[in-house]
Design a protein around this motif. Structure first.
Motif, PDB file in Angstrom:
ATOM      1  N   LYS A  14       9.268 -45.928  20.086  1.00 44.66           N
ATOM      2  CA  LYS A  14       8.829 -47.324  20.172  1.00 44.66           C
ATOM      3  C   LYS A  14       7.898 -47.683  19.014  1.00 44.66           C
ATOM      4  CE  LYS A  14       9.232 -47.668  25.217  1.00 44.66           C
ATOM      5  NZ  LYS A  14       8.518 -47.933  26.495  1.00 44.66           N
ATOM      6  N   ILE A  15       7.083 -46.733  18.603  1.00 50.65           N
ATOM      7  CA  ILE A  15       6.162 -46.980  17.487  1.00 50.65           C
ATOM      8  C   ILE A  15       6.937 -47.176  16.194  1.00 50.65           C
ATOM      9  CG2 ILE A  15       4.208 -46.040  16.193  1.00 50.65           C
ATOM     10  CD1 ILE A  15       3.539 -46.836  19.025  1.00 50.65           C
ATOM     11  N   LEU A  16       8.083 -46.501  16.070  1.00 49.09           N
ATOM     12  CA  LEU A  16       8.907 -46.663  14.869  1.00 49.09           C
ATOM     13  C   LEU A  16       9.373 -48.112  14.723  1.00 49.09           C
ATOM     14  CD1 LEU A  16      11.066 -43.398  15.005  1.00 49.09           C
ATOM     15  CD2 LEU A  16       9.162 -43.913  13.456  1.00 49.09           C
ATOM     16  N   LEU A  17       9.695 -48.746  15.845  1.00 51.89           N
ATOM     17  CA  LEU A  17      10.080 -50.158  15.807  1.00 51.89           C
ATOM     18  C   LEU A  17       8.910 -51.025  15.352  1.00 51.89           C
ATOM     19  CD1 LEU A  17      12.167 -50.427  19.108  1.00 51.89           C
ATOM     20  CD2 LEU A  17      13.011 -50.216  16.761  1.00 51.89           C
ATOM     21  N   LEU A  18       7.711 -50.646  15.787  1.00 50.33           N
ATOM     22  CA  LEU A  18       6.516 -51.370  15.351  1.00 50.33           C
ATOM     23  C   LEU A  18       6.320 -51.233  13.846  1.00 50.33           C
ATOM     24  CD1 LEU A  18       4.010 -53.006  16.149  1.00 50.33           C
ATOM     25  CD2 LEU A  18       2.816 -50.836  16.559  1.00 50.33           C
ATOM     26  N   GLY A  19       6.742 -50.077  13.317  1.00 54.97           N
ATOM     27  CA  GLY A  19       6.639 -49.858  11.878  1.00 54.97           C
ATOM     28  C   GLY A  19       7.434 -50.879  11.084  1.00 54.97           C
ATOM     29  N   PHE A  20       8.625 -51.249  11.585  1.00 54.46           N
ATOM     30  CA  PHE A  20       9.419 -52.286  10.928  1.00 54.46           C
ATOM     31  C   PHE A  20       8.654 -53.609  10.915  1.00 54.46           C
ATOM     32  CE2 PHE A  20      12.746 -49.226  11.575  1.00 54.46           C
ATOM     33  CZ  PHE A  20      13.685 -49.504  10.595  1.00 54.46           C
ATOM     34  N   ALA A  21       7.991 -53.912  12.028  1.00 56.70           N
ATOM     35  CA  ALA A  21       7.204 -55.144  12.102  1.00 56.70           C
ATOM     36  C   ALA A  21       6.049 -55.105  11.095  1.00 56.70           C
ATOM     37  CB  ALA A  21       6.670 -55.338  13.520  1.00 56.70           C
ATOM     38  N   TYR A  22       5.462 -53.933  10.896  1.00 57.03           N
ATOM     39  CA  TYR A  22       4.384 -53.777   9.933  1.00 57.03           C
ATOM     40  C   TYR A  22       4.867 -54.135   8.535  1.00 57.03           C
ATOM     41  CZ  TYR A  22       0.338 -51.727  12.326  1.00 57.03           C
ATOM     42  OH  TYR A  22      -0.785 -51.539  13.073  1.00 57.03           O
ATOM     43  N   ILE A  23       6.059 -53.658   8.187  1.00 59.30           N
ATOM     44  CA  ILE A  23       6.584 -53.910   6.847  1.00 59.30           C
ATOM     45  C   ILE A  23       6.810 -55.401   6.635  1.00 59.30           C
ATOM     46  CG2 ILE A  23       8.537 -53.513   5.309  1.00 59.30           C
ATOM     47  CD1 ILE A  23       8.836 -50.763   6.546  1.00 59.30           C
ATOM     48  N   VAL A  24       7.383 -56.059   7.632  1.00 63.93           N
ATOM     49  CA  VAL A  24       7.603 -57.502   7.543  1.00 63.93           C
ATOM     50  C   VAL A  24       6.268 -58.217   7.385  1.00 63.93           C
ATOM     51  CG1 VAL A  24       8.444 -59.539   8.761  1.00 63.93           C
ATOM     52  CG2 VAL A  24       9.736 -57.399   8.876  1.00 63.93           C
ATOM     53  N   PHE A  25       5.257 -57.777   8.141  1.00 67.88           N
ATOM     54  CA  PHE A  25       3.925 -58.377   8.041  1.00 67.88           C
ATOM     55  C   PHE A  25       3.367 -58.235   6.631  1.00 67.88           C
ATOM     56  CE2 PHE A  25      -0.658 -57.489   7.968  1.00 67.88           C
ATOM     57  CZ  PHE A  25      -1.153 -58.718   8.361  1.00 67.88           C
ATOM     58  N   PHE A  26       3.429 -57.024   6.075  1.00 73.36           N
ATOM     59  CA  PHE A  26       2.909 -56.805   4.727  1.00 73.36           C
ATOM     60  C   PHE A  26       3.694 -57.612   3.693  1.00 73.36           C
ATOM     61  CE2 PHE A  26       1.037 -52.837   6.489  1.00 73.36           C
ATOM     62  CZ  PHE A  26      -0.264 -53.044   6.062  1.00 73.36           C
ATOM     63  N   LEU A  97      15.446 -50.831   3.826  1.00 68.27           N
ATOM     64  CA  LEU A  97      16.338 -51.608   4.684  1.00 68.27           C
ATOM     65  C   LEU A  97      15.873 -53.057   4.805  1.00 68.27           C
ATOM     66  CD1 LEU A  97      17.095 -49.067   7.573  1.00 68.27           C
ATOM     67  CD2 LEU A  97      18.703 -49.908   5.859  1.00 68.27           C
ATOM     68  N   ILE A  98      14.579 -53.236   5.039  1.00 70.17           N
ATOM     69  CA  ILE A  98      14.043 -54.598   5.196  1.00 70.17           C
ATOM     70  C   ILE A  98      14.130 -55.365   3.882  1.00 70.17           C
ATOM     71  CG2 ILE A  98      11.920 -55.897   5.612  1.00 70.17           C
ATOM     72  CD1 ILE A  98      11.230 -53.833   7.746  1.00 70.17           C
ATOM     73  N   ALA A  99      13.827 -54.710   2.767  1.00 68.21           N
ATOM     74  CA  ALA A  99      13.926 -55.369   1.464  1.00 68.21           C
ATOM     75  C   ALA A  99      15.368 -55.777   1.175  1.00 68.21           C
ATOM     76  CB  ALA A  99      13.411 -54.429   0.371  1.00 68.21           C
ATOM     77  N   THR A 100      16.318 -54.917   1.570  1.00 67.26           N
ATOM     78  CA  THR A 100      17.735 -55.227   1.356  1.00 67.26           C
ATOM     79  C   THR A 100      18.175 -56.408   2.208  1.00 67.26           C
ATOM     80  OG1 THR A 100      18.209 -52.896   0.850  1.00 67.26           O
ATOM     81  CG2 THR A 100      20.075 -54.293   1.453  1.00 67.26           C
ATOM     82  N   VAL A 101      17.762 -56.409   3.472  1.00 73.65           N
ATOM     83  CA  VAL A 101      18.117 -57.510   4.369  1.00 73.65           C
ATOM     84  C   VAL A 101      17.547 -58.826   3.855  1.00 73.65           C
ATOM     85  CG1 VAL A 101      17.757 -58.468   6.680  1.00 73.65           C
ATOM     86  CG2 VAL A 101      18.394 -56.071   6.406  1.00 73.65           C
ATOM     87  N   ILE A 102      16.299 -58.816   3.410  1.00 71.75           N
ATOM     88  CA  ILE A 102      15.664 -60.035   2.887  1.00 71.75           C
ATOM     89  C   ILE A 102      16.399 -60.532   1.645  1.00 71.75           C
ATOM     90  CG2 ILE A 102      13.578 -60.921   1.774  1.00 71.75           C
ATOM     91  CD1 ILE A 102      11.943 -59.205   3.677  1.00 71.75           C
ATOM     92  N   ALA A 103      16.790 -59.589   0.788  1.00 74.49           N
ATOM     93  CA  ALA A 103      17.496 -59.976  -0.433  1.00 74.49           C
ATOM     94  C   ALA A 103      18.874 -60.556  -0.124  1.00 74.49           C
ATOM     95  CB  ALA A 103      17.636 -58.768  -1.357  1.00 74.49           C
ATOM     96  N   LEU A 104      19.589 -59.955   0.841  1.00 73.45           N
ATOM     97  CA  LEU A 104      20.946 -60.401   1.165  1.00 73.45           C
ATOM     98  C   LEU A 104      20.954 -61.740   1.903  1.00 73.45           C
ATOM     99  CD1 LEU A 104      22.605 -57.030   2.273  1.00 73.45           C
ATOM    100  CD2 LEU A 104      22.954 -58.272   0.130  1.00 73.45           C
ATOM    101  N   THR A 105      19.938 -61.981   2.701  1.00 76.65           N
ATOM    102  CA  THR A 105      19.885 -63.224   3.487  1.00 76.65           C
ATOM    103  C   THR A 105      19.265 -64.379   2.722  1.00 76.65           C
ATOM    104  OG1 THR A 105      17.780 -62.490   4.457  1.00 76.65           O
ATOM    105  CG2 THR A 105      19.806 -62.016   5.696  1.00 76.65           C
ATOM    106  N   GLY A 106      18.636 -64.066   1.592  1.00 78.73           N
ATOM    107  CA  GLY A 106      18.047 -65.126   0.784  1.00 78.73           C
ATOM    108  C   GLY A 106      16.797 -65.742   1.365  1.00 78.73           C
ATOM    109  N   LEU A 107      16.099 -64.998   2.215  1.00 76.64           N
ATOM    110  CA  LEU A 107      14.858 -65.510   2.795  1.00 76.64           C
ATOM    111  C   LEU A 107      13.812 -65.735   1.695  1.00 76.64           C
ATOM    112  CD1 LEU A 107      14.587 -63.228   5.965  1.00 76.64           C
ATOM    113  CD2 LEU A 107      15.203 -65.651   5.905  1.00 76.64           C
ATOM    114  N   PRO A 108      12.985 -66.763   1.845  1.00 77.54           N
ATOM    115  CA  PRO A 108      11.988 -67.079   0.810  1.00 77.54           C
ATOM    116  C   PRO A 108      10.783 -66.135   0.844  1.00 77.54           C
ATOM    117  CG  PRO A 108      11.741 -68.592   2.638  1.00 77.54           C
ATOM    118  CD  PRO A 108      12.961 -67.754   2.954  1.00 77.54           C
ATOM    119  N   VAL A 109      11.056 -64.856   0.829  1.00 80.39           N
ATOM    120  CA  VAL A 109       9.996 -63.844   0.857  1.00 80.39           C
ATOM    121  C   VAL A 109      10.252 -62.871  -0.291  1.00 80.39           C
ATOM    122  CG1 VAL A 109       8.894 -61.998   2.178  1.00 80.39           C
ATOM    123  CG2 VAL A 109       9.754 -64.035   3.350  1.00 80.39           C
TER     124      VAL A 109
END
Length: 219
Positions: A14-26, A97-109
């Motif tokens: 469960k903490i690993l899932l929180l880690g993904f949220a941390y990356i998005v936050f940063f 993974l998160i950087a790739t998803v953001i790049a592919l979806t074109g999010l303004p981040v």
């Protein structure tokens, strides 16, 4: 040894899932800081996973159970240090993974890609935190140093940030100019290799100290 490392990972699903949220936050909170995002996120996630594994061990009295098994205390200590490597790999893959998803979806981040410089900075930060925390953990346990953990993290974070700002502001000072000149004369690979040597030395010293205090500790 492998089972000890796997145990530290599996108890934190469960903490690993929180880690993904941390990356998005940063990624959102640190827009405009460039390559600092990756090492900062990697350090935070790795330290969080290390602290959580130690907290779970103390809560479930894992030390008592492990020492009742035919395991050497050296193996128990070494497993904690090796588990940090697993956390680094997990954090890096999650960031990618998160950087790739953001790049592919074109999010303004804007998420800075993983770089050798960022990896070196993250590894050095993790080594410094890990090198101080684990000997204290094996000496006193997690609960007694619970608040010290946060102090260590923020001291390192603001200390490194302050050091970088100091070097930038005082770039004309003689000794600062000598340091920057030396760094500029080295290739990225040479700097990375030097940092890795420092990391290996600090981790070896930390491991020896952890083992010494843990072997003398009554459980």
């Amino acid at each position: 040894m492998y089972n000890l490392i796997l145990k530290d990972i599996l108890i934190q699903k469960k903490i690993l899932l929180l880690g993904f949220a941390y990356i998005v936050f940063f990624a959102v909170a640190m827009q405009g800081v460039g390559m600092v995002i990756y090492p900062t996120a990697l350090t935070a996630i790795t330290y969080m996973l290390l602290l959580t594994s130690c907290a779970y061990d103390e809560k479930n009295k894992a030390d008592v159970m492990l020492n009742s098994l035919p395991l050497k205390r050296a193996d128990i200590v070494l497993a904690k240090y090796l588990s940090v490597i697993a956390y680094i790999v997990i954090g890096t893959v999650a960031y990618w993974l998160i950087a790739t998803v953001i790049a592919l979806t074109g999010l303004p981040v804007k998420v800075h890609p993983i770089s050798l410089e960022g990896l070196a900075g993250g590894l050095l930060s993790i080594a410094l935190l890990n090198g101080v925390f684990l000997p204290l953990y094996f000496k006193f346990g997690y609960i007694k140093i619970k608040f010290l953990n946060l102090i260590l993290f923020f001291l390192l974070f603001f200390g490194l940030t302050g050091a970088v700002n100091f070097l930038y502001v005082n770039g004309d000072v003689g000794w600062v100019r000598s340091i920057t000149g030396l760094l500029n004369s080295l290739t990225d690979i040479q700097i990375f290799t030097a940092i890795m040597v420092v990391i290996l030395i600090t981790q070896l010293l930390s491991f020896v100290l952890s083992l010494k205090v843990y072997q003398s500790r009554d459980l």
